[in-house]
Design an enzyme around this catalytic site. Structure first.
Site, short mmCIF file in Angstrom:
data_model
loop_
_atom_site.label_atom_id
_atom_site.label_comp_id
_atom_site.label_asym_id
_atom_site.label_seq_id
_atom_site.Cartn_x
_atom_site.Cartn_y
_atom_site.Cartn_z
N GLY A 1 49.27 20.82 3.87
CA GLY A 1 48.79 19.50 2.91
C GLY A 1 47.89 18.33 3.03
O GLY A 1 47.27 17.84 2.55
N SER B 1 52.34 21.81 0.88
CA SER B 1 51.92 22.06 2.17
C SER B 1 53.31 23.45 2.20
O SER B 1 55.19 23.45 2.54
CB SER B 1 52.52 21.35 3.30
OG SER B 1 51.98 22.15 5.27
N HIS C 1 54.45 25.65 4.71
CA HIS C 1 55.28 25.38 6.35
C HIS C 1 56.29 24.58 6.03
O HIS C 1 56.83 24.73 7.06
CB HIS C 1 54.19 25.48 7.63
CG HIS C 1 52.95 23.99 7.83
ND1 HIS C 1 54.28 22.68 8.54
CD2 HIS C 1 53.17 23.59 7.22
CE1 HIS C 1 53.38 21.99 8.95
NE2 HIS C 1 52.57 21.85 7.47
N THR D 1 36.88 32.57 0.68
CA THR D 1 38.26 34.12 0.66
C THR D 1 39.12 33.62 0.77
O THR D 1 39.70 32.51 1.71
CB THR D 1 37.14 34.55 1.76
OG1 THR D 1 35.86 35.35 1.76
CG2 THR D 1 38.37 36.33 1.23
N CYS E 1 52.47 14.54 13.26
CA CYS E 1 50.51 14.18 13.74
C CYS E 1 50.67 13.16 14.96
O CYS E 1 49.79 12.68 14.92
CB CYS E 1 50.66 14.14 12.42
SG CYS E 1 50.46 14.85 11.27
N1 PLP Z 1 51.32 15.00 4.28
C1 PLP Z 1 53.12 14.74 4.28
C2 PLP Z 1 53.97 14.16 4.38
C3 PLP Z 1 52.83 15.39 5.52
O1 PLP Z 1 54.70 14.91 6.49
C4 PLP Z 1 52.35 16.22 6.66
C5 PLP Z 1 52.91 17.74 7.55
O2 PLP Z 1 53.27 16.29 8.27
C6 PLP Z 1 51.07 16.25 5.44
C7 PLP Z 1 50.80 15.38 4.33
C8 PLP Z 1 49.67 17.30 5.91
O3 PLP Z 1 50.52 18.54 6.19
P1 PLP Z 1 49.59 19.61 6.53
O4 PLP Z 1 50.25 19.30 8.35
O5 PLP Z 1 50.09 20.96 6.39
O6 PLP Z 1 48.36 19.63 6.40
#
Ligand code: PLP
Length: 378
Positions: free
Chosen positions: A73, A201, A203, A239, A326
């Protein structure tokens, strides 16, 4: 006896689904070849990538050639925003986003601000919704991109993307949506939504970490951020993560084909959680809008601390979040909670509970009972 663990942090990440694991296995072992090599043995990997691209495109109503694989993401958001902005170097251009975006969007925008671009951060109402009126007022003849998330990662609010994208298009402005929390959880059709760029994303929907995709509508031009080989139509060099790509596609196909069952399951758990809260002695508020992700619930409990609740629950084997993963190293109120203007006596006690496929109603009730005990003991 091992302590029972209740995992209720699916908005942070989800376990790898068995469909994804099975699909990935050959590409971690026998089919290890670099898909760009010319010999016949690499054909399986090349075909697997294109099959995955088509499967993902079908899940969101896109064309195969509109799907670009990325590392997740964060990269998709960076690429959509900077890749659009870099088409207008040295010009005083404007980007419109909201105050409650993920940091992958907010920090891409602040990076561009340091380069001289203008950025408007739209406020939201108390439910976290960006209003059409606020959006219309922010538009200018210098606007080159709008980036508003489809579903918020902390409060689950779903934004009125179809309406906002339509307004952007009336002004010939492309529209990006960060759909990281939405893909695999709500039905998405990119044509119906009317977006030009969409980030996802793996995961977050049972796929592997470090894998994602960006939908780029045919005709939408983006500068490449990664220089190198000719992969992904020479727009995203490197790659390919073949196992990651097939794992992501398998997880999304599985989630999309069982979407109504998945939604029903999560709604039942959500209802049990809310019913248990109503019967509890807790003084709380539920954050976010009525139109929201079924599995994500943000609550603010009066006169306590989200951090304290998280650690006390953790001691009991219950895993939840205070805000987005995060932000977990930050102790101040998250930017999303701040933007909602929740009264401070509640705001400090904000936690996010997010359920997933393997969650149960018992889990939801157990979390409320644990919260009640912690708050009574304080
Ligand atoms: N955008 C949103 C709304 C998210 O919740 C997250 C991850 O928590 C991301 C972007 C970032 O995604 P990634 O963990 O795949 O870098």
């Amino acid at each position: 006896m091992a302590k029972r663990v209740i995992y209720a942090d699916h908005a942070a990440t989800t376990p790898l689904s068995s469909a994804a694991q099975t699909a990935m296995q050959p590409f971690l072992a026998t089919d290890f070849y670099n898909p760009s090599t010319k010999y016949s043995a690499a054909q399986t990997a090349r075909c697997a990538i294109e099959t995955a691209r088509k499967q993902i495109a079908d899940c969101i109503g896109a064309l195969r050639e509109e799907i670009y694989f990325t590392s997740g993401g964060t990269e998709s958001d960076n690429w959509a925003i900077k890749g659009t902005a870099f088409r207008y170097p040295n010009q005083k251009k404007q980007i419109i986003t909201s105050q409650i975006e993920h940091h992958a969007v907010l920090n891409s925008c602040s990076f561009l601000q340091r380069m001289g671009y203008q950025v408007s951060y739209l406020p939201v109402d108390t439910a976290g919704i960006v209003s059409e009126e606020t959006f219309k007022k922010a538009l200018s003849s210098d606007t080159i991109l709008v980036s508003i998330m489809l579903a918020n990662n902390e409060i689950g609010t779903i934004e009125p993307i179809k309406q906002l994208a339509s307004i952007a298009h009336q002004n010939d402005i492309p529209f990006h949506t960060d759909a990281v929390q939405a893909v695999g959880h709500i039905s998405i059709d990119v044509r119906e939504l009317g977006v030009d760029l969409l980030s996802a994303s793996a995961h977050k929907f049972g796929g592997p970490k470090g894998m994602g995709f960006l939908y780029v509508k045919k005709g939408q031009n983006l500068e490449s951020l990664l220089s190198g080989g000719g992969q992904e139509h020479a727009l995203r060099a490197g790659t390919e993560n073949v196992a990651g790509i097939v794992g992501m596609a398998a997880a999304l196909v599985e989630k999309s084909s069982a979407l109504s069952t998945h939604t029903q399951h999560l709604s039942t758990i959500r209802n049990s959680f809310i019913a248990a809260l109503e019967q509890s002695s807790l003084d709380y508020r539920i954050n976010g809008a009525n139109i929201c992700l079924p599995g994500t619930i943000s609550i603010s409990i009066r006169d306590t601390s989200g951090e304290l609740l998280l650690h006390r629950l953790d001691l009991q084997g219950i895993q939840i979040a205070t805000g987005s993963a995060c932000d977990s190293k930050e102790t101040q109120l998250s930017h999303v909670i701040q933007a909602l203007h929740i009264p401070v006596e509640y705001a400090n006690g904000t936690i996010r509970v997010s359920f997933g496929t393997e969650s149960s109603e018992e889990d939801a009730i157990a979390i409320v009972h644990a919260l009640e005990k912690i708050c009574q003991r304080k």
